[in-house]
Design a protein around this motif. Structure first.
Motif, mmCIF file in Angstrom:
data_model
loop_
_atom_site.group_PDB
_atom_site.id
_atom_site.type_symbol
_atom_site.label_atom_id
_atom_site.label_comp_id
_atom_site.label_asym_id
_atom_site.label_seq_id
_atom_site.Cartn_x
_atom_site.Cartn_y
_atom_site.Cartn_z
ATOM 1 N N GLU A 111 14.253 -3.354 17.280
ATOM 2 C CA GLU A 111 14.682 -1.955 17.156
ATOM 3 C C GLU A 111 15.932 -1.854 16.286
ATOM 4 N N GLU A 112 16.841 -2.835 16.422
ATOM 5 C CA GLU A 112 18.099 -2.810 15.670
ATOM 6 C C GLU A 112 17.877 -2.998 14.169
ATOM 7 N N ASN A 113 16.857 -3.772 13.802
ATOM 8 C CA ASN A 113 16.601 -4.056 12.391
ATOM 9 C C ASN A 113 15.608 -3.087 11.764
ATOM 10 N N TYR A 114 14.989 -2.265 12.581
ATOM 11 C CA TYR A 114 13.857 -1.456 12.127
ATOM 12 C C TYR A 114 14.206 -0.555 10.940
ATOM 13 N N SER A 115 15.361 0.106 10.992
ATOM 14 C CA SER A 115 15.710 1.055 9.923
ATOM 15 C C SER A 115 16.014 0.358 8.599
ATOM 16 N N ASN A 116 16.202 -0.956 8.629
ATOM 17 C CA ASN A 116 16.381 -1.714 7.385
ATOM 18 C C ASN A 116 15.058 -1.956 6.680
ATOM 19 N N ILE A 117 13.971 -1.796 7.421
ATOM 20 C CA ILE A 117 12.640 -2.081 6.895
ATOM 21 C C ILE A 117 11.836 -0.808 6.656
ATOM 22 N N GLN B 190 0.803 -1.218 0.000
ATOM 23 C CA GLN B 190 0.000 0.000 0.000
ATOM 24 C C GLN B 190 0.843 1.278 0.000
ATOM 25 N N ALA B 191 2.171 1.127 0.029
ATOM 26 C CA ALA B 191 3.043 2.306 -0.025
ATOM 27 C C ALA B 191 2.967 2.923 -1.422
ATOM 28 N N ALA B 192 2.748 4.225 -1.472
ATOM 29 C CA ALA B 192 2.547 4.911 -2.753
ATOM 30 C C ALA B 192 3.772 4.809 -3.657
ATOM 31 N N ARG B 193 4.961 4.669 -3.077
ATOM 32 C CA ARG B 193 6.196 4.671 -3.873
ATOM 33 C C ARG B 193 6.451 3.360 -4.595
ATOM 34 N N TYR B 194 5.714 2.283 -4.242
ATOM 35 C CA TYR B 194 5.913 0.992 -4.891
ATOM 36 C C TYR B 194 4.816 0.744 -5.929
ATOM 37 N N HIS B 195 5.164 0.023 -6.961
ATOM 38 C CA HIS B 195 4.195 -0.294 -8.022
ATOM 39 C C HIS B 195 3.755 -1.747 -7.846
ATOM 40 N N THR B 196 2.661 -1.921 -7.112
ATOM 41 C CA THR B 196 2.232 -3.269 -6.728
ATOM 42 C C THR B 196 0.888 -3.679 -7.330
ATOM 43 N N GLY B 197 0.254 -2.796 -8.049
ATOM 44 C CA GLY B 197 -1.047 -3.124 -8.630
ATOM 45 C C GLY B 197 -2.213 -2.924 -7.679
ATOM 46 N N VAL C 189 5.049 -9.463 -1.927
ATOM 47 C CA VAL C 189 4.228 -8.864 -2.982
ATOM 48 C C VAL C 189 5.151 -8.259 -4.032
ATOM 49 N N GLN C 190 4.906 -8.618 -5.286
ATOM 50 C CA GLN C 190 5.705 -8.069 -6.376
ATOM 51 C C GLN C 190 5.600 -6.545 -6.397
ATOM 52 N N GLY C 191 6.744 -5.906 -6.560
ATOM 53 C CA GLY C 191 6.783 -4.444 -6.575
ATOM 54 C C GLY C 191 7.312 -3.864 -5.280
ATOM 55 N N THR C 192 7.315 -4.668 -4.207
ATOM 56 C CA THR C 192 7.891 -4.211 -2.940
ATOM 57 C C THR C 192 9.343 -4.675 -2.855
#
Length: 335
Positions: A158-164, A61-68, A227-230
């Protein structure tokens, strides 16, 4: 005795033990603190889809990704109420409304959501919402409208959060949980596995949840649905053994919490789901979609309940919040 002072080493010792031993321990804790064979059926509806400004790497649902995913504005109240009524008739006792917002804003859309909450509450369902970040005033308004629970997942450690996610911080997440708790709402917070995190990240996320000032009343355990596009489109499917470690550890750490077998269930045969219930999961989401991803429908779940001898959990069991309808109070007393 409930503990919120677990050490990281204690959580590791639980998580890393042989998986069958972990399941056996978790099953015993579940038997001591919960009604075994009872599973709450929940339904999640996307009331506002797509167009989100955040960059959560897993989210279609992120606007920056093209997921259809087709973006749509807030659904009409009547459509939401009809969906809640169908969910209730199909056996759901908890109805969650999700909006693809970064945060709640004090505007006409929020007023409409408050009205939706009030109407769904009148059906006697536990009403949950996941709308992004909320401040203390907004959480109180939701409570006044009849909201029972608020979902805001930590997602990972918390340590992995900024990677996601880079568009908000871990502290933003924790602050929202604090606002929800202060308003007297039931806290629903869990995470997603399969994001590329390590076992250590999973342990740390569970440790964070179990050492909050009070345990969340609900902890969803989600397996990533790529999901394709993410950015995470090519991540491999999480195994049942990984889900069992998460569910079993969560059950031992937080005995009275509802542990929800959430996203990813569509790919799990009944045998795998049965193991998850044995390890302490006592809630599922049912219905064709989980926001925008496929999910087992009500008929398939009814067949599974009959096969495994499971019974649905009543709404508001063991707790009737202020403002609950007479119908809901009656259901709680009967339970």
């Amino acid at each position: 005795m409930l503990r919120t002072d677990w050490t990281l080493d204690e959580v590791k010792a639980i998580y890393y033990q042989p998986v069958l031993e972990l399941v056996a321990q978790a099953s015993e804790v579940h038997r001591q603190h919960q009604t075994t064979g009872e599973v709450q059926v929940c339904t999640l509806l996307s009331v506002k889809t797509g167009g989100c400004p955040e960059d959560c790497a897993y989210c279609p649902q992120a606007a920056r990704y093209h997921t259809g995913v087709q973006a749509h504005k807030l659904l009409p109240d009547a459509e939401v109420l009809a969906a809640a009524q169908r969910a209730k008739e199909s056996g759901s006792t908890r109805f969650c409304m999700g909006a693809a917002w970064r945060e709640v804003r004090d505007n006409r859309d929020f007023d409409r959501v408050l009205n939706m909450v009030s109407q769904v509450n009148d059906l006697g369902l536990e009403v949950c919402a996941t709308l992004g970040m909320v401040n203390d005033y907004q959480a109180e308004k939701l409570k006044e409208a009849g909201l029972y629970a608020y979902n805001h997942n930590l997602d990972t450690s918390e340590e992995n959060y900024s990677n996601i996610i880079t568009t908000r911080t871990y502290d933003d997440r924790l602050n929202t949980l604090e606002n929800v708790r202060k308003a007297g709402l039931s806290v629903c917070s869990g995470g997603i596995i399969g994001l590329g995190e390590t076992d250590e990240d999973r342990v740390k996320m569970l440790h964070t949840l179990a050492t909050l000032p009070a345990h969340p009343e609900s902890v969803p355990v989600n397996a990533l649905v790529p999901v394709q596009g993410t950015p995470l489109a090519e991540q491999p499917r999480v195994s049942v053994w990984e889900m069992l470690r998460m569910i079993g550890t969560a059950r031992i750490l937080m005995p009275n919490t509802m542990v929800r077998l959430s996203a990813g269930r569509q790919e799990m045969p009944v045998t795998e789901q049965a193991l998850c219930f044995l390890a302490g999961a006592n809630s599922i989401f049912s219905g064709e979609k989980l926001l925008t991803t496929p999910n087992p429908d009500f008929d398939a779940d009814k067949e599974m309940f009959a096969l495994l001898g499971l019974k649905p959990r009543q709404s508001f069991k063991n707790h009737v919040p202020e403002g609950a309808t007479v119908l809901a109070k009656t259901a709680a007393v009967e339970a």
